[in-house]
Write an enzyme that holds these catalytic residues in place. Structure first.
Site, PDB file in Angstrom:
ATOM      1  N   CYS A 119       0.840  -1.203   0.000  1.00  0.00           N
ATOM      2  CA  CYS A 119       0.000   0.000   0.000  1.00  0.00           C
ATOM      3  C   CYS A 119       0.873   1.251   0.000  1.00  0.00           C
ATOM      4  O   CYS A 119       0.627   2.193  -0.754  1.00  0.00           O
ATOM      5  CB  CYS A 119      -0.921  -0.030   1.221  1.00  0.00           C
ATOM      6  SG  CYS A 119      -2.115   1.310   1.272  1.00  0.00           S
ATOM      7  N   CYS A 200      -1.234   8.398   7.453  1.00  0.00           N
ATOM      8  CA  CYS A 200      -2.561   8.046   6.951  1.00  0.00           C
ATOM      9  C   CYS A 200      -3.473   7.631   8.112  1.00  0.00           C
ATOM     10  O   CYS A 200      -3.016   7.047   9.103  1.00  0.00           O
ATOM     11  CB  CYS A 200      -2.444   6.889   5.965  1.00  0.00           C
ATOM     12  SG  CYS A 200      -1.559   7.292   4.455  1.00  0.00           S
ATOM     13  N   CYS A 203      -3.482   3.990   9.578  1.00  0.00           N
ATOM     14  CA  CYS A 203      -2.207   3.496  10.107  1.00  0.00           C
ATOM     15  C   CYS A 203      -1.628   4.417  11.181  1.00  0.00           C
ATOM     16  O   CYS A 203      -0.427   4.355  11.471  1.00  0.00           O
ATOM     17  CB  CYS A 203      -1.203   3.334   8.967  1.00  0.00           C
ATOM     18  SG  CYS A 203      -1.806   2.269   7.643  1.00  0.00           S
ATOM     19  N   CYS A 226       7.556   4.179   5.894  1.00  0.00           N
ATOM     20  CA  CYS A 226       6.666   3.895   4.774  1.00  0.00           C
ATOM     21  C   CYS A 226       7.418   3.467   3.525  1.00  0.00           C
ATOM     22  O   CYS A 226       6.814   2.983   2.574  1.00  0.00           O
ATOM     23  CB  CYS A 226       5.819   5.120   4.448  1.00  0.00           C
ATOM     24  SG  CYS A 226       6.802   6.558   3.991  1.00  0.00           S
TER      25      CYS A 226
HETATM   26  S1  SF4 Z   1       0.490   4.571   5.725  1.00  0.00           S
HETATM   27 FE1  SF4 Z   1      -1.101   2.971   5.612  1.00  0.00          FE
HETATM   28  S2  SF4 Z   1      -2.781   3.773   4.301  1.00  0.00           S
HETATM   29 FE2  SF4 Z   1      -0.949   5.110   4.051  1.00  0.00          FE
HETATM   30  S3  SF4 Z   1       0.035   4.333   2.245  1.00  0.00           S
HETATM   31 FE3  SF4 Z   1       1.028   3.287   3.983  1.00  0.00          FE
HETATM   32  S4  SF4 Z   1      -0.166   1.384   4.392  1.00  0.00           S
HETATM   33 FE4  SF4 Z   1      -1.341   2.705   2.965  1.00  0.00          FE
END
Ligand code: SF4
Length: 241
Positions: A119, A200, A203, A226
């Site tokens: 993601c 986000c 998360c 991330c």
């Molecule tokens: S922080 Fe969570 S929702 Fe945002 S891009 Fe990464 S996995 Fe996806």
């Protein structure tokens, strides 16, 4: 990676060792990079106002890349708008994931719950790679105190052929708080509610007393970054495997 880039990296880290962030930002934007070759990547999170304010004092027109993953808190977008107005930033660009890639790889919008690395690759790493392609380097707001994983971050890093510039890396929470107070900068609206590091919505969770500021990110998993701030060679796969 070319040896010329590595030599430049070494020279830059020697030149800016011990230089305060304001002097460093001024020299880096005016002397080290050609006009249009350096940008700032900002999440408009809890501490972002400090670096944005510093940049606005020298270059309010510096490109500011804001990753709008499609999963952000509404409060973050409103805070972005507030800071843009207040600081007179004239070149803030919202970077979004490729709609076709989202439709193909995350049609239900729940990939974060199944494979957060995939993601983040889809919604952060790939869009940022596209957005930073025209630049030689970009500023980040990372600080060493934020998490054990950031304790040894230098001012300049070389990742995938781009310079990542961390002018605030040696600043403490007290330094940041003092700067907020001195310039009467507004706080992210979620900070008072216990969110000390904000990404986000799915998360991000509140942080308890005594925890790292980033302990609320991807809580319950061993994921701590991330992918846009991993060292070279550790970037998550750019497509879902
Ligand atoms: S922080 Fe969570 S929702 Fe945002 S891009 Fe990464 S996995 Fe996806």
């Amino acid at each position: 990676m070319s040896s010329a880039l590595n030599r430049r990296l070494e020279m830059l880290n020697q030149r800016y060792e011990g230089v305060g962030p304001l002097a460093a930002i001024s020299a880096i934007t005016e002397e080290e990079f050609e006009p249009g070759k350096v940008a700032l990547v900002s999440s408009f999170g809890t501490e972002s106002a400090v670096l944005l304010h510093m940049i606005s004092r020298f270059r309010a027109d510096l490109p500011v890349l804001f990753l709008d993953t499609g999963k952000l808190f509404g409060e973050t977008k409103r805070y972005r708008d507030q800071l843009v107005d207040m600081l007179g930033l004239t070149n803030v660009q919202s970077i979004t994931p490729d709609p076709a890639a989202v439709a193909a790889r995350d049609p239900k919008g729940v990939l974060w719950s199944q494979n957060p690395d995939a993601c983040c690759a889809l919604r952060k790493v790939e869009p940022l790679a596209r957005a930073t392609a025209p630049y030689e380097g970009w500023f980040t707001g990372r600080k060493a105190f934020q998490a054990a994983s950031r304790a040894a971050v230098p001012v300049f890093e070389l990742v995938e052929g781009k310079f990542k510039i961390n002018p605030l890396v040696t600043w403490t929470k007290t330094d940041l708080n003092n700067y907020f107070e001195q310039y009467k900068l507004p706080r992210h609206p979620l900070e008072a509610d216990g969110y000390l590091s904000i990404g986000c919505m799915p998360c991000t969770s509140r942080v308890e007393a005594g925890e790292d500021a980033r302990a609320g990110r991807w809580r319950g998993s061993d994921k701590v970054e991330c992918g846009i701030h991993l060292p070279a060679g550790q970037t998550p796969a750019l497509v879902e495997s």
